[in-house]
Design a protein around this motif. Structure first.
Motif, PDB file in Angstrom:
ATOM      1  N   ARG A 133      -8.231  40.649 -19.018  1.00 50.72           N
ATOM      2  CA  ARG A 133      -6.807  40.825 -19.300  1.00 50.72           C
ATOM      3  C   ARG A 133      -6.149  39.455 -19.314  1.00 50.72           C
ATOM      4  N   ASP A 149      -5.197  43.574 -23.022  1.00 50.81           N
ATOM      5  CA  ASP A 149      -6.584  43.884 -22.687  1.00 50.81           C
ATOM      6  C   ASP A 149      -7.464  43.401 -23.834  1.00 50.81           C
ATOM      7  N   GLU A 179     -11.442  42.127 -25.437  1.00 50.19           N
ATOM      8  CA  GLU A 179     -12.900  42.224 -25.419  1.00 50.19           C
ATOM      9  C   GLU A 179     -13.464  41.268 -26.477  1.00 50.19           C
ATOM     10  N   GLU A 206      -8.267  43.324 -29.140  1.00 54.33           N
ATOM     11  CA  GLU A 206      -7.123  43.177 -28.244  1.00 54.33           C
ATOM     12  C   GLU A 206      -6.237  44.417 -28.344  1.00 54.33           C
ATOM     13  N   ASN A 257      -2.609  46.392 -26.559  1.00 53.04           N
ATOM     14  CA  ASN A 257      -1.426  46.217 -25.708  1.00 53.04           C
ATOM     15  C   ASN A 257      -0.499  47.424 -25.813  1.00 53.04           C
TER      16      ASN A 257
END
Length: 503
Positions: free
Chosen positions: A141, A220, A222, A267, A269
């Motif tokens: 995060r 968040d 990855e 990403e 959000n």
């Protein structure tokens, strides 16, 4: 069927966005993944010879063979990556099987102890120099969004340049921008086309400022990384024994590069006021190359117990070609999904890479037929790495960055071997300094090895296990407006099998 286009060579600054210091360093490093005997002793063979992979360290090693000899080697590799991103841990490993060595040395004895030249040798060998198979994932995060990547590339560009005309497809404009403006402008176009960024004044074709459709807050994220391929070299070797106590040799090497990489960044959000809630950015890179280098070396029998070795490896001169493809996908809770997937392969102009030269000094202590201890020290100045082009492309900024950030690095290898009847027991240790002045970018590499072998007389079987570990900072998009990175701790384990034969 993918469309193809070629970047125009004069677009040097845009072209630079496709290459970075990490690429130059990747192809400048070699790690001979050779025979089981070589790996069991951590490659400490500079004053020993008598092994097919040893002549990759010191070409004089071919003349140490008492008989003509050939060997073939396969190995299994296991890379375990522990990844820390924003204090969240992830683990992923990769495994593969490699055919990583084959070769033969032919010995021509003069059978005359009084002759100046007592023996001649001719060697032919293939050795894998890098295993490019790797995989890891990072989850975390952050308060820093991927929108910074696209904003940094877009600021200063006229809106009219990155806007599609009536009837113009995504493929057509993406291809045009690559041919006429370069890689960086393509990124700005992708970001705006997928609604990550927008012009401050959408009605002004001369607008040069942009804002993000992603609201500030918490994201968040990855990041997935997967690479495949291998690098290797073919060697033509010649050697001689002189006056019973000196060995000399030379190598002419032909190198190749085969490296493919896929990265995907996600990403998400739930930030208030955000017009884009998800971003998925996929990039694929394919690199091929060929090069040549030369080596020279010598070994001296100082006494019955002591041998000294010295060798020099020239720079490797590579010609490298790269291709990329890209895909950007976004999702909005209010407007749905947008996919920008240009049906285009970016083909970059061929460029030249000159890797650093390497010097090695070695000493070995022999205890008759019972055993030995060997030490190699090598030095390689990575700051001398240089990129250039026959296409009038300037790499001056990247070469300056290499000179400012890379340094000379030492490598120490220690190996030992002890014989009990037909059995051989081996072990080794190696230490490699970081090529970076800041070793937080890429840390020191340490490793150890063990192995054994059994001689049937004419035939021989060897097995080795080696382990090494190294930490690095993996920046997701180097030299961009988005500087997020993960800490990767890699543990490499290899199991190697060699079958050898005297003839």
């Amino acid at each position: 069927m993918k469309k193809l286009f070629l970047f125009i060579g004069v677009l040097s600054m845009s072209f630079m966005s496709a290459q970075d210091m990490t690429d130059a360093l990747r192809y400048s490093q070699q790690d001979i993944l050779g025979t089981a005997r070589y790996r069991a002793m951590s490659g400490a063979f500079g004053a020993l010879g008598g092994d097919l992979s040893a002549l990759q360290i010191n070409p004089a090693g071919s003349a140490v063979f008492l008989n003509s000899h050939g060997s073939v080697t396969i190995s299994t590799s296991h890379i375990d990556n522990d990844v820390n991103y924003s204090d969240r841990l992830a683990n992923r490993d990769s495994r593969n099987l490699n055919f990583n060595q084959v070769g033969a040395v032919f010995i021509f004895d003069h059978y005359n102890d009084d002759a100046i030249i007592n023996k001649l040798s001719l060697g032919l060998a293939y050795d894998q120099t890098a295993n490019n198979v790797n995989e890891f994932a990072a989850f975390g995060r952050s308060s820093n969004s991927i929108d910074n990547f696209f904003l940094a590339e877009a600021q200063g560009l006229p809106l009219d340049l990155i806007s599609r005309r009536s009837g113009e497809s995504i493929d057509q404009l993406y291809s045009f921008l690559g041919e006429s403006e370069g890689y960086a402008t393509q990124q700005a176009f992708l970001g705006r086309e997928a609604f990550v960024i927008e012009a401050t004044d959408v009605d002004n074709p001369n607008n040069t400022s942009y804002f993000s459709n992603i609201a500030p807050g918490v994201f968040d994220q990855e990041y997935y990384y997967e690479s495949t391929g291998l690098n290797g070299k073919f060697t033509l070797n010649g050697g001689a024994q002189i006056n019973q106590v000196f060995y000399v040799g030379f190598n002419v090497n032909s190198h190749f590069i085969n490296y493919d990489r896929v990265t995907e960044f996600f990403e998400g959000n739930n930030n208030a006021g955000s017009n884009v809630n998800e971003v998925t950015f996929t990039n694929k890179l394919s690199t091929t190359g060929g090069g040549f280098s030369a080596q020279i070396g010598g070994i001296a029998k100082v006494s019955e117990m002591i041998r000294l070795g010295a060798s020099f490896e020239s720079p490797t001169w590579y010609y490298i070609e790269e291709e990329t493809t890209q895909r950007l996908e976004t999702f909005s809770d209010t407007d749905g999904r947008s996919i920008v997937d240009p049906d285009v392969i970016n083909i970059f102009p061929e460029y030249k890479l000159r890797t650093p030269a390497k010097a090695t000094g070695s000493i070995a202590i022999l205890f008759k037929q019972h055993g030995l201890i060997s030490l190699d020290y090598s030095y390689k100045d990575y700051s001398t790495t240089k990129l250039s082009s026959d296409e009038n492309i300037s790499f001056s900024n990247l070469n300056r960055e290499i000179n400012d950030n890379l340094q000379g690095a030492s490598t120490i290898r220690i190996g030992t071997e002890w014989r009990v009847e037909n059995w051989s027991i081996r072990g080794g240790y190696r230490f490699e300094e970081s090529p970076y002045k800041n070793d937080l970018i890429l840390g020191e590499k340490t490793g150890y090895s063990v192995g054994t072998g059994y001689s049937f007389g004419k035939f021989k079987i060897d097995i080795a296990y080696d382990y090494s570990e190294q930490e690095r900072t993996e920046q997701f998009y180097p030299n961009s407006g988005f500087n997020n990175a993960a800490l990767v701790d890699s543990q490499m384990r290899n199991l190697t099998f060699t079958f050898g034969m005297n003839f």
